[in-house]
Write a protein that holds these residues in place. Structure first.
Motif, PDB file in Angstrom:
ATOM      1  N   THR A   1       0.815  -1.208   0.000  1.00 52.18           N
ATOM      2  CA  THR A   1       0.000   0.000   0.000  1.00 52.18           C
ATOM      3  C   THR A   1       0.851   1.261   0.000  1.00 52.18           C
ATOM      4  OG1 THR A   1      -1.646  -1.262   1.150  1.00 52.18           O
ATOM      5  CG2 THR A   1      -1.978   1.077   1.068  1.00 52.18           C
ATOM      6  N   SER A   2       1.840   1.346   0.885  1.00 45.45           N
ATOM      7  CA  SER A   2       2.700   2.538   0.854  1.00 45.45           C
ATOM      8  C   SER A   2       3.921   2.259  -0.019  1.00 45.45           C
ATOM      9  CB  SER A   2       3.170   2.930   2.256  1.00 45.45           C
ATOM     10  OG  SER A   2       4.145   3.976   2.146  1.00 45.45           O
ATOM     11  N   HIS A   3       4.134   3.129  -1.000  1.00 40.15           N
ATOM     12  CA  HIS A   3       5.181   2.909  -1.994  1.00 40.15           C
ATOM     13  C   HIS A   3       5.361   4.250  -2.693  1.00 40.15           C
ATOM     14  CE1 HIS A   3       6.822  -0.777  -4.219  1.00 40.15           C
ATOM     15  NE2 HIS A   3       7.457   0.243  -4.754  1.00 40.15           N
ATOM     16  N   TYR A   4       6.422   4.402  -3.449  1.00 38.11           N
ATOM     17  CA  TYR A   4       6.600   5.628  -4.238  1.00 38.11           C
ATOM     18  C   TYR A   4       6.531   6.865  -3.353  1.00 38.11           C
ATOM     19  CZ  TYR A   4       5.059   2.178  -7.654  1.00 38.11           C
ATOM     20  OH  TYR A   4       4.904   1.044  -8.379  1.00 38.11           O
ATOM     21  N   ALA A   5       6.996   6.743  -2.110  1.00 41.22           N
ATOM     22  CA  ALA A   5       6.741   7.810  -1.146  1.00 41.22           C
ATOM     23  C   ALA A   5       7.828   8.875  -1.162  1.00 41.22           C
ATOM     24  CB  ALA A   5       6.632   7.211   0.254  1.00 41.22           C
ATOM     25  N   PRO A   6       7.428  10.155  -1.306  1.00 43.41           N
ATOM     26  CA  PRO A   6       8.404  11.232  -1.079  1.00 43.41           C
ATOM     27  C   PRO A   6       8.696  11.320   0.424  1.00 43.41           C
ATOM     28  CG  PRO A   6       6.230  12.151  -1.512  1.00 43.41           C
ATOM     29  CD  PRO A   6       6.094  10.651  -1.591  1.00 43.41           C
ATOM     30  N   ARG A   7       9.718  12.094   0.802  1.00 43.26           N
ATOM     31  CA  ARG A   7      10.005  12.253   2.234  1.00 43.26           C
ATOM     32  C   ARG A   7       8.943  13.111   2.902  1.00 43.26           C
ATOM     33  NH1 ARG A   7      15.029  10.147   2.607  1.00 43.26           N
ATOM     34  NH2 ARG A   7      15.925   9.935   0.541  1.00 43.26           N
ATOM     35  N   GLN A   8       8.474  14.125   2.174  1.00 41.40           N
ATOM     36  CA  GLN A   8       7.479  15.046   2.713  1.00 41.40           C
ATOM     37  C   GLN A   8       6.093  14.397   2.700  1.00 41.40           C
ATOM     38  OE1 GLN A   8       8.207  17.913   4.079  1.00 41.40           O
ATOM     39  NE2 GLN A   8      10.367  17.516   3.619  1.00 41.40           N
TER      40      GLN A   8
ATOM     41  N   GLN B   1      -4.826   6.532 -14.837  1.00 43.72           N
ATOM     42  CA  GLN B   1      -5.044   5.411 -13.906  1.00 43.72           C
ATOM     43  C   GLN B   1      -3.748   5.067 -13.175  1.00 43.72           C
ATOM     44  OE1 GLN B   1      -5.929   1.569 -15.642  1.00 43.72           O
ATOM     45  NE2 GLN B   1      -6.791   0.790 -13.729  1.00 43.72           N
ATOM     46  N   ALA B   2      -2.653   4.930 -13.939  1.00 40.89           N
ATOM     47  CA  ALA B   2      -1.360   4.587 -13.323  1.00 40.89           C
ATOM     48  C   ALA B   2      -0.848   5.756 -12.468  1.00 40.89           C
ATOM     49  CB  ALA B   2      -0.340   4.219 -14.393  1.00 40.89           C
ATOM     50  N   ILE B   3      -1.061   6.995 -12.927  1.00 40.45           N
ATOM     51  CA  ILE B   3      -0.628   8.161 -12.146  1.00 40.45           C
ATOM     52  C   ILE B   3      -1.342   8.163 -10.794  1.00 40.45           C
ATOM     53  CG2 ILE B   3      -0.725  10.700 -12.016  1.00 40.45           C
ATOM     54  CD1 ILE B   3      -0.438  10.700 -15.121  1.00 40.45           C
ATOM     55  N   ASN B   4      -2.668   7.942 -10.815  1.00 39.38           N
ATOM     56  CA  ASN B   4      -3.423   7.921  -9.559  1.00 39.38           C
ATOM     57  C   ASN B   4      -3.004   6.761  -8.660  1.00 39.38           C
ATOM     58  OD1 ASN B   4      -5.649  10.071  -9.211  1.00 39.38           O
ATOM     59  ND2 ASN B   4      -5.696   9.590 -11.394  1.00 39.38           N
ATOM     60  N   ASP B   5      -2.671   5.607  -9.289  1.00 36.86           N
ATOM     61  CA  ASP B   5      -2.161   4.469  -8.501  1.00 36.86           C
ATOM     62  C   ASP B   5      -0.899   4.883  -7.742  1.00 36.86           C
ATOM     63  OD1 ASP B   5      -1.717   1.425  -7.983  1.00 36.86           O
ATOM     64  OD2 ASP B   5       0.136   2.096  -8.955  1.00 36.86           O
ATOM     65  N   ARG B   6       0.060   5.514  -8.448  1.00 37.98           N
ATOM     66  CA  ARG B   6       1.305   5.911  -7.795  1.00 37.98           C
ATOM     67  C   ARG B   6       1.049   6.962  -6.722  1.00 37.98           C
ATOM     68  NH1 ARG B   6       1.601   2.367 -11.088  1.00 37.98           N
ATOM     69  NH2 ARG B   6       3.395   1.919 -12.434  1.00 37.98           N
ATOM     70  N   LEU B   7       0.174   7.954  -7.028  1.00 36.14           N
ATOM     71  CA  LEU B   7      -0.101   9.023  -6.062  1.00 36.14           C
ATOM     72  C   LEU B   7      -0.784   8.466  -4.814  1.00 36.14           C
ATOM     73  CD1 LEU B   7      -1.274  11.907  -8.428  1.00 36.14           C
ATOM     74  CD2 LEU B   7       0.829  11.854  -7.047  1.00 36.14           C
ATOM     75  N   ASN B   8      -1.743   7.538  -5.009  1.00 27.39           N
ATOM     76  CA  ASN B   8      -2.434   6.957  -3.853  1.00 27.39           C
ATOM     77  C   ASN B   8      -1.464   6.218  -2.956  1.00 27.39           C
ATOM     78  OD1 ASN B   8      -5.174   7.777  -4.084  1.00 27.39           O
ATOM     79  ND2 ASN B   8      -5.362   6.454  -5.877  1.00 27.39           N
ATOM     80  N   ARG B   9      -0.494   5.515  -3.554  1.00 27.60           N
ATOM     81  CA  ARG B   9       0.485   4.795  -2.731  1.00 27.60           C
ATOM     82  C   ARG B   9       1.455   5.771  -2.064  1.00 27.60           C
ATOM     83  NH1 ARG B   9      -0.674  -0.394  -3.935  1.00 27.60           N
ATOM     84  NH2 ARG B   9      -1.800  -0.451  -5.892  1.00 27.60           N
ATOM     85  N   ALA B  10       1.789   6.847  -2.784  1.00 31.12           N
ATOM     86  CA  ALA B  10       2.684   7.858  -2.195  1.00 31.12           C
ATOM     87  C   ALA B  10       2.037   8.496  -0.966  1.00 31.12           C
ATOM     88  CB  ALA B  10       3.018   8.925  -3.233  1.00 31.12           C
ATOM     89  N   ALA B  11       0.695   8.625  -0.999  1.00 30.78           N
ATOM     90  CA  ALA B  11      -0.029   9.307   0.084  1.00 30.78           C
ATOM     91  C   ALA B  11      -0.513   8.351   1.170  1.00 30.78           C
ATOM     92  CB  ALA B  11      -1.222  10.061  -0.504  1.00 30.78           C
ATOM     93  N   ALA B  12      -0.320   7.037   0.959  1.00 29.28           N
ATOM     94  CA  ALA B  12      -0.830   6.046   1.918  1.00 29.28           C
ATOM     95  C   ALA B  12      -0.088   6.161   3.241  1.00 29.28           C
ATOM     96  CB  ALA B  12      -0.679   4.641   1.348  1.00 29.28           C
ATOM     97  N   PRO B  13      -0.750   5.766   4.357  1.00 29.13           N
ATOM     98  CA  PRO B  13      -0.056   5.763   5.657  1.00 29.13           C
ATOM     99  C   PRO B  13       1.237   4.941   5.563  1.00 29.13           C
ATOM    100  CG  PRO B  13      -2.372   5.168   5.916  1.00 29.13           C
ATOM    101  CD  PRO B  13      -2.110   5.251   4.450  1.00 29.13           C
ATOM    102  N   ARG B  14       2.336   5.442   6.144  1.00 35.11           N
ATOM    103  CA  ARG B  14       3.628   4.754   5.997  1.00 35.11           C
ATOM    104  C   ARG B  14       3.821   3.745   7.121  1.00 35.11           C
ATOM    105  NH1 ARG B  14       6.615   9.913   3.676  1.00 35.11           N
ATOM    106  NH2 ARG B  14       4.928  10.426   2.223  1.00 35.11           N
TER     107      ARG B  14
END
Ligand code: TXA
Ligand code: MG
Length: 328
Positions: free
Chosen positions: A239-246, A315-328
Motif C-alpha cells: 500500500t505505501s510505496h513511491y513515497a516522497p520524504r514530505q 489510472q497509473a498516475i493515480n495508482d502511484r499518487l495513492n500509494r505515495a499518500a498512503a499511511p507509511r
C-alpha cells in the motif's frame, strides 16, 4: 535543484554516459561478473543484475532493502529470448506482439529448468519478463548476453528514478555503475499483466501502457485486487510505496499556506509550484510525475496535488499518487 547530472559526475565519478559504446561494454562485463548496473529504460531507471546468478539477484534485494517476497522483472532484448525462460499462452503472444518492445511486463510460468535464478521469482512458479524499447537498454542487454533482472533503481518504497542523479541520490555506492541516458520518456513503470485460469489477461499493476490500450487487444481485463481473490496477484503492490520524504495530500485545489502545489491542467492556481501538464494531457503528466515529485520533495514543504483524471495513463498516475499518500 541547480545540480545537474554532469556536475554530480565529477563529485562521485559513478555516473557514466550510456551512449558511449565503451561504457556499455564495461557495464556488460560488470553484469557478467555479478555486479550491479543502474541503466535507463523508457519507463524508469532499472537496477540491473545478471538474472542467472543467485548472488547477483540477491544483491539487488540487499541494495534496495527490498522485501524478499517481492519478485523481480527480468529484461530480455526480444521475444525469442523471452521464450527461453517462460511459457507463452495464446493471450500472452497477442500482447507481446502488440506492445513489445515497450512498457509492458508479462507474468508467465517458468520453463522447466529455467536458467533464471529462483530468487527473481521470490518463490512463485512464475517469472515476470519485459522487452524494453529503450535503445540504450537494448544495447546493454545484447552486450551482456544474459537476462537482466531489474527493479526500479530506488530504495524500496521510495520515489522511482527517472534521471541518473535520482539513482545516485537514492542508492549511491550500493551500485557499481550508473549509466546516464537522460530523462525516461514514459516516466512510469511498465504495466504488469498476468493471466487467469482461462488465459484471461489480469492487470497486476497499471503502468506505461494504459488499460484501454490493453483492452483493445485482449478484450475485457480483470483488475487484480480484493474482489478477485482467485486471480493472480502482484506481491509488489504494497500500500505505501513511491513515497516522497514530505507528507503528500491528494485531490487538492486550495493548498494550505505551507504546501507546495503540484498542479494538473489549465485551471492551475497562480501559486502552483509545478504543473504536470498545463494542457491536461495524461501522457505528458506521466512523463513529469516522478521528476516533479523529486523536485517538490527537495523544497522541504508538504506536497499537495491537484486531481488527475483516471483515464488513459491517469489510472497509473493515480495508482502511484495513492500509494505515495498512503499511511507509511
Ligand atoms: O518499468 C518497469 O517495470 C521497471 C523497469 C526498470 O523495467 N521495473 C520495475 O520493477 O518497475 P519493480 O521491481 O519496481 O516492479 C516489479 C513489479 C512488482 O510489483 C512485482 O511484485 C511484480 O512486478 N512482479 C514481478 N514478478 C512477478 C511475478 N512473478 N508475479 C506477480 N508479480 C510480479
Ligand atoms: Mg519499483
Amino acid at each position: 535543484m541547480t545540480r545537474t547530472d554532469s556536475n554530480f559526475r565529477s563529485e562521485k565519478n559513478r555516473i557514466h554516459d550510456a551512449g558511449d559504446p565503451l561504457v556499455i561494454a564495461r557495464a556488460a562485463e560488470t553484469l557478467r561478473a555479478g555486479g550491479l548496473v543502474a541503466f535507463p529504460t523508457e519507463t524508469v531507471y532499472g537496477l540491473g543484475a545478471d538474472a542467472t546468478q543467485d548472488k547477483a539477484a540477491a544483491s539487488i534485494y540487499a541494495a534496495k532493502g527490498r522485501p524478499d517476497f517481492n519478485p523481480l522483472i527480468v529484461h530480455v532484448p526480444d521475444v525469442a529470448t523471452a521464450r527461453k525462460h517462460v511459457v507463452f499462452s495464446p493471450m500472452a503472444e497477442k500482447l507481446a506482439d502488440a506492445f513489445w518492445p515497450g512498457a509492458m511486463t508479462l507474468v508467465l510460468p517458468r520453463v522447466e529448468n529455467c536458467a533464471v535464478s529462483k530468487l527473481c521469482s521470490a518463490g512463485l512458479p512464475t517469472l515476470a519478463v519485459r522487452v524494453p524499447a529503450s535503445t540504450l537498454a537494448q544495447d546493454l542487454l545484447r552486450s551482456a548476453d544474459r537476462p537482466v533482472a531489474a527493479p526500479s533503481a530506488n530504495r524500496s518504497g521510495r520515489l522511482s528514478p527517472t534521471r541518473a542523479h535520482h539513482v545516485a541520490d537514492s542508492l549511491g555506492d550500493r551500485v557499481d555503475m550508473i549509466l546516464d541516458g537522460g530523462n525516461c520518456p514514459v516516466g512510469l513503470e511498465s504495466t504488469v499483466v498476468g493471466f487467469g485460469a482461462d488465459d484471461g489477461a489480469v492487470l497486476l499493476r497499471p503502468g506505461g501502457i494504459s488499460a484501454e490500450q490493453l483492452s483493445d487487444v485482449v478484450g475485457p481485463l480483470t483488475i487484480a485486487g480484493a474482489d478477485q481473490p482467485d486471480a493472480p496477484q502482484s506481491p509488489g503492490m504494497l500500500t505505501s510505496h513511491y513515497a516522497p520524504r514530505q507528507p503528500i495530500r491528494l485531490n487538492i485545489t486550495n493548498p494550505g499556506p505551507d504546501e507546495a502545489l503540484l498542479a494538473f491542467g489549465p485551471d492551475a492556481p497562480a501559486n502552483a509550484v509545478a504543473n504536470l501538464s498545463p494542457t491536461g494531457d495524461t501522457i505528458e503528466a506521466a512523463a513529469n510525475l516522478f521528476q516533479m515529485l523529486h523536485d517538490l520533495d527537495a523544497l522541504g514543504r508538504p506536497i499537495a496535488v491537484m486531481p488527475v483524471p483516471v483515464t488513459g495513463l491517469g489510472q497509473a498516475i493515480n495508482d502511484r499518487l495513492n500509494r505515495a499518500a498512503a499511511p507509511r
